[in-house]
Write an enzyme that holds these catalytic residues in place. Sequence first.
Site, PDB file in Angstrom:
ATOM      1  N   GLU A  41       1.132  -1.382   0.525  1.00  9.50           N
ATOM      2  CA  GLU A  41       0.263   0.102   0.170  1.00  9.50           C
ATOM      3  C   GLU A  41       1.149   1.109  -0.614  1.00  9.50           C
ATOM      4  O   GLU A  41       1.488   1.845   0.631  1.00  9.50           O
ATOM      5  CB  GLU A  41      -0.758  -0.227   1.155  1.00  9.50           C
ATOM      6  CG  GLU A  41      -1.852   1.142   1.223  1.00  9.50           C
ATOM      7  CD  GLU A  41      -2.719   1.397   2.517  1.00  9.50           C
ATOM      8  OE1 GLU A  41      -3.145   0.016   3.289  1.00  9.50           O
ATOM      9  OE2 GLU A  41      -2.880   1.961   2.763  1.00  9.50           O
TER      10      GLU A  41
ATOM     11  N   ARG B  61       0.235  10.274   0.814  1.00  6.96           N
ATOM     12  CA  ARG B  61       1.155  11.250   2.020  1.00  6.96           C
ATOM     13  C   ARG B  61       2.715  12.298   1.603  1.00  6.96           C
ATOM     14  O   ARG B  61       2.996  13.228   2.902  1.00  6.96           O
ATOM     15  CB  ARG B  61       1.604  10.981   3.420  1.00  6.96           C
ATOM     16  CG  ARG B  61       0.201  10.244   3.483  1.00  6.96           C
ATOM     17  CD  ARG B  61       0.838   9.036   4.827  1.00  6.96           C
ATOM     18  NE  ARG B  61      -0.454   8.447   5.650  1.00  6.96           N
ATOM     19  CZ  ARG B  61      -0.288   7.524   6.299  1.00  6.96           C
ATOM     20  NH1 ARG B  61       0.726   7.453   7.267  1.00  6.96           N
ATOM     21  NH2 ARG B  61      -1.295   6.183   6.727  1.00  6.96           N
TER      22      ARG B  61
ATOM     23  N   LYS C 182     -10.661  -1.465   6.635  1.00  6.80           N
ATOM     24  CA  LYS C 182     -10.006  -1.027   7.326  1.00  6.80           C
ATOM     25  C   LYS C 182     -10.758  -1.142   8.903  1.00  6.80           C
ATOM     26  O   LYS C 182     -11.295  -0.119   8.585  1.00  6.80           O
ATOM     27  CB  LYS C 182      -9.269  -0.351   6.898  1.00  6.80           C
ATOM     28  CG  LYS C 182      -8.283   0.074   7.756  1.00  6.80           C
ATOM     29  CD  LYS C 182      -7.175   1.721   6.897  1.00  6.80           C
ATOM     30  CE  LYS C 182      -6.130   2.356   8.006  1.00  6.80           C
ATOM     31  NZ  LYS C 182      -4.949   2.838   6.702  1.00  6.80           N
TER      32      LYS C 182
HETATM   33  C1  3PG Z   1      -2.180   3.322   8.506  1.00  4.74           C
HETATM   34  O1  3PG Z   1      -1.990   4.864   7.630  1.00  4.74           O
HETATM   35  O2  3PG Z   1      -3.006   3.224   8.258  1.00  4.74           O
HETATM   36  C2  3PG Z   1      -1.260   4.626   9.912  1.00  4.74           C
HETATM   37  O3  3PG Z   1      -1.074   5.792   9.569  1.00  4.74           O
HETATM   38  C3  3PG Z   1      -0.108   3.290   9.457  1.00  4.74           C
HETATM   39  O4  3PG Z   1      -0.513   3.045  10.816  1.00  4.74           O
HETATM   40  P1  3PG Z   1       1.261   2.605  12.029  1.00  4.74           P
HETATM   41  O5  3PG Z   1       2.095   3.286  10.947  1.00  4.74           O
HETATM   42  O6  3PG Z   1       0.408   2.347  13.623  1.00  4.74           O
HETATM   43  O7  3PG Z   1       1.392   1.115  11.322  1.00  4.74           O
END
Ligand code: 3PG
Length: 210
Positions: A37, A41, A125
């Site tokens: 994925e 950002r 999700k």
């Molecule tokens: C996302 O976008 O799904 C989260 O920011 C991921 O979270 P994590 O950095 O705790 O894995």
Amino acid sequence: MDMLKDTPVVPLISADDPDTAVRTAKALKAGGLTTLEVVLRTEAAANCMEAIIAQVDGVTVGAGTVLTPKQVDEVARRGAQFIVSPGLNTRVVEACHGRKLDIYAGVMTPSEVQLAWNMGLRAVKFFPAGLAGGVPMLKAFSSVFGGMKFMPTGGVSAANLQSFLALPSVLACGGSWLTPQAEIDAGNFEAITSLAREALALARDVRPTN
Ligand code: 3PG
């Protein structure tokens, strides 16, 4: 998403340039993780996703942090194979349905799961998984939303991956723990491969493939 049955771990890639994104994707693939994925950002995120699709064979690449229908259009045009969104937005879901793209929309409440179900989604999700109640919350969801599958993301790590994957309602887990920025900045892509390999071994331990 049959490929998630074999490798139920989805690493997040956040990159500023396509070369780094491609090296990260190759490192993850070398560790056995092939569903990736790329999160929208950074300015270069869509270019990074496109570069991975063009240059790395044998991986399935989606776009994450997709917030608007316009972004759905853009990443679909550039070859995204699935969409992930932090929340549940009906316009974003409809844009994905219109393009026959799988979408994993973010939920953290029963009302959101119910809305997602009524929009035809059968996998969502669960975000931010740690703060939203983790494994006990997913168990509570599953007692009422029997057919829904979840992708916990946000606070997942090697330490709790197995507890999530032990739940039959969990389709896969996502997270950024597999792509630490410090290792990427240091050019230490072997560390990324090791983290991917470790995650895959933990996943296979809970979900043997044969
Ligand atoms: C996302 O976008 O799904 C989260 O920011 C991921 O979270 P994590 O950095 O705790 O894995």
